[in-house]
Motif scaffolding. Structure first.
Motif, mmCIF file in Angstrom:
data_model
loop_
_atom_site.group_PDB
_atom_site.id
_atom_site.type_symbol
_atom_site.label_atom_id
_atom_site.label_comp_id
_atom_site.label_asym_id
_atom_site.label_seq_id
_atom_site.Cartn_x
_atom_site.Cartn_y
_atom_site.Cartn_z
ATOM 1 N N GLY A 33 0.648 -0.984 -0.407
ATOM 2 C CA GLY A 33 -0.008 -0.078 -0.159
ATOM 3 C C GLY A 33 0.770 1.553 0.071
ATOM 4 O O GLY A 33 1.873 0.842 0.647
ATOM 5 N N PRO A 34 0.368 2.243 -0.607
ATOM 6 C CA PRO A 34 0.843 3.461 -0.788
ATOM 7 C C PRO A 34 1.436 4.400 1.128
ATOM 8 O O PRO A 34 0.623 4.073 2.002
ATOM 9 C CB PRO A 34 -0.056 4.715 -1.126
ATOM 10 N N THR A 35 2.085 5.348 0.870
ATOM 11 C CA THR A 35 2.813 5.572 2.318
ATOM 12 C C THR A 35 1.629 6.208 2.819
ATOM 13 O O THR A 35 0.329 7.046 2.699
ATOM 14 C CB THR A 35 3.712 6.246 2.608
ATOM 15 N N LEU A 36 1.224 6.804 4.109
ATOM 16 C CA LEU A 36 0.256 7.056 5.051
ATOM 17 C C LEU A 36 0.601 8.295 5.389
ATOM 18 O O LEU A 36 -0.233 8.785 6.136
ATOM 19 C CB LEU A 36 -0.544 6.154 6.285
ATOM 20 N N HIS A 37 1.689 8.649 4.915
ATOM 21 C CA HIS A 37 2.770 10.058 4.951
ATOM 22 C C HIS A 37 1.554 11.015 5.484
ATOM 23 O O HIS A 37 1.939 10.845 3.637
ATOM 24 C CB HIS A 37 4.315 10.490 5.064
ATOM 25 N N ALA A 38 0.995 12.302 5.618
ATOM 26 C CA ALA A 38 0.457 13.573 4.853
ATOM 27 C C ALA A 38 -0.738 13.337 4.357
ATOM 28 O O ALA A 38 -0.961 13.435 3.412
ATOM 29 C CB ALA A 38 1.513 13.835 4.300
ATOM 30 N N ILE A 39 -1.234 11.848 4.598
ATOM 31 C CA ILE A 39 -2.621 11.641 3.926
ATOM 32 C C ILE A 39 -3.993 12.210 3.992
ATOM 33 O O ILE A 39 -4.855 12.404 3.210
ATOM 34 C CB ILE A 39 -3.082 10.194 4.418
ATOM 35 N N VAL A 40 -4.516 13.009 5.453
ATOM 36 C CA VAL A 40 -4.816 13.570 5.777
ATOM 37 C C VAL A 40 -5.094 15.080 4.504
ATOM 38 O O VAL A 40 -3.884 15.628 4.806
ATOM 39 C CB VAL A 40 -4.941 14.432 6.990
ATOM 40 N N GLU A 41 -6.171 15.161 3.978
ATOM 41 C CA GLU A 41 -6.683 16.196 2.801
ATOM 42 C C GLU A 41 -5.382 15.811 1.875
ATOM 43 O O GLU A 41 -5.158 17.009 1.175
ATOM 44 C CB GLU A 41 -5.599 17.378 3.780
ATOM 45 N N ARG A 42 -4.738 14.914 1.359
ATOM 46 C CA ARG A 42 -3.922 14.600 0.296
ATOM 47 C C ARG A 42 -4.833 14.043 -0.403
ATOM 48 O O ARG A 42 -6.282 13.485 -0.319
ATOM 49 C CB ARG A 42 -2.826 13.612 0.064
ATOM 50 N N PRO A 43 -4.578 14.441 -2.800
ATOM 51 C CA PRO A 43 -5.948 14.277 -3.071
ATOM 52 C C PRO A 43 -4.957 12.635 -3.115
ATOM 53 O O PRO A 43 -4.468 12.059 -3.591
ATOM 54 C CB PRO A 43 -4.981 14.665 -4.879
ATOM 55 N N ILE A 44 -6.325 11.607 -3.099
ATOM 56 C CA ILE A 44 -6.302 10.501 -3.388
ATOM 57 C C ILE A 44 -5.874 10.313 -4.587
ATOM 58 O O ILE A 44 -6.515 10.773 -5.747
ATOM 59 C CB ILE A 44 -7.869 10.211 -3.266
ATOM 60 N N ALA A 45 -5.240 8.940 -3.880
ATOM 61 C CA ALA A 45 -4.473 8.457 -6.110
ATOM 62 C C ALA A 45 -3.379 8.995 -6.799
ATOM 63 O O ALA A 45 -3.438 8.729 -7.513
ATOM 64 C CB ALA A 45 -5.081 7.469 -6.606
ATOM 65 N N THR A 46 -2.954 10.205 -5.505
ATOM 66 C CA THR A 46 -1.491 10.842 -6.628
ATOM 67 C C THR A 46 -0.449 10.384 -5.764
ATOM 68 O O THR A 46 0.251 10.868 -6.047
ATOM 69 C CB THR A 46 -2.106 11.804 -6.285
ATOM 70 N N GLU A 47 -0.151 9.672 -4.620
ATOM 71 C CA GLU A 47 1.306 9.400 -4.188
ATOM 72 C C GLU A 47 2.332 8.846 -5.274
ATOM 73 O O GLU A 47 1.932 8.053 -5.815
ATOM 74 C CB GLU A 47 1.007 8.158 -2.803
ATOM 75 N N LYS A 48 2.916 9.454 -5.642
ATOM 76 C CA LYS A 48 4.207 8.699 -6.478
ATOM 77 C C LYS A 48 4.820 8.172 -5.952
ATOM 78 O O LYS A 48 4.527 7.578 -4.867
ATOM 79 C CB LYS A 48 5.605 10.272 -6.571
ATOM 80 N N GLY A 49 4.858 7.254 -7.257
ATOM 81 C CA GLY A 49 6.387 5.801 -7.179
ATOM 82 C C GLY A 49 4.201 4.390 -6.695
ATOM 83 O O GLY A 49 5.316 3.386 -6.394
ATOM 84 N N PHE A 50 3.486 4.670 -6.371
ATOM 85 C CA PHE A 50 2.783 3.323 -6.521
ATOM 86 C C PHE A 50 1.698 3.479 -6.926
ATOM 87 O O PHE A 50 0.880 4.638 -7.547
ATOM 88 C CB PHE A 50 1.865 4.092 -4.731
ATOM 89 N N ALA A 51 1.221 1.822 -7.445
ATOM 90 C CA ALA A 51 0.135 2.318 -8.856
ATOM 91 C C ALA A 51 -1.190 1.754 -8.152
ATOM 92 O O ALA A 51 -1.561 0.344 -7.482
ATOM 93 C CB ALA A 51 0.383 1.078 -9.158
ATOM 94 N N TYR A 52 -1.742 2.929 -8.675
ATOM 95 C CA TYR A 52 -2.803 2.162 -7.137
ATOM 96 C C TYR A 52 -3.708 1.430 -8.321
ATOM 97 O O TYR A 52 -4.467 1.549 -10.159
ATOM 98 C CB TYR A 52 -3.562 4.231 -7.850
#
Length: 130
Positions: A51-70
């Protein structure tokens, strides 16, 4: 007429107060995160788990963490909702498949609302560290 308007405003304020999320305990939330750590890191940019990192997930745009295939389910949720606000995160953590049907996340959900509130407090604290 004025009394009716004031009564209506009072009812609306009470409803808003009831809807406000209770404050969680980030220390207990860090313990609740132990149910997540096998799949999710909390370090920024760390996406080497399932799963993607949960760092700074609150208010982060959904499915945008670089380096992860959603999954397509999370991409669809992103189109519908935009950001992981606390209320959406709470509902997703409670029952991921109900919020994003077909999600690749196999977690059955964290049913205890106090535990979820504490987890959200911990995740919000991670956002503050950003």
């Amino acid at each position: 007429m004025r009394a009716a308007a004031l009564a209506g405003a009072a009812v609306m304020l009470l409803a808003l107060g009831a809807a406000a999320a209770p404050q969680g305990d980030a220390t207990r939330g860090e313990r609740a995160y132990q149910k997540c750590y096998a799949c999710h890191a909390v370090e920024p940019g760390r996406n080497d788990l399932s799963g993607p990192t949960l760092h700074a997930i609150v208010e982060r745009p959904i499915a945008t963490e670089k380096g992860f295939a959603y999954s397509p389910a999370l991409k669809a949720l992103a189109v519908q909702n935009g950001r992981w606000d606390p209320e959406l995160l709470d509902r997703f953590i409670a029952d991921p498949d109900a919020i994003a049907p077909g999600t690749a996340m196999s977690y059955p959900g964290m049913k205890n609302p106090i535990e979820r509130t504490d987890l959200l407090a911990y995740l919000a604290a991670l956002r503050a560290e950003r």
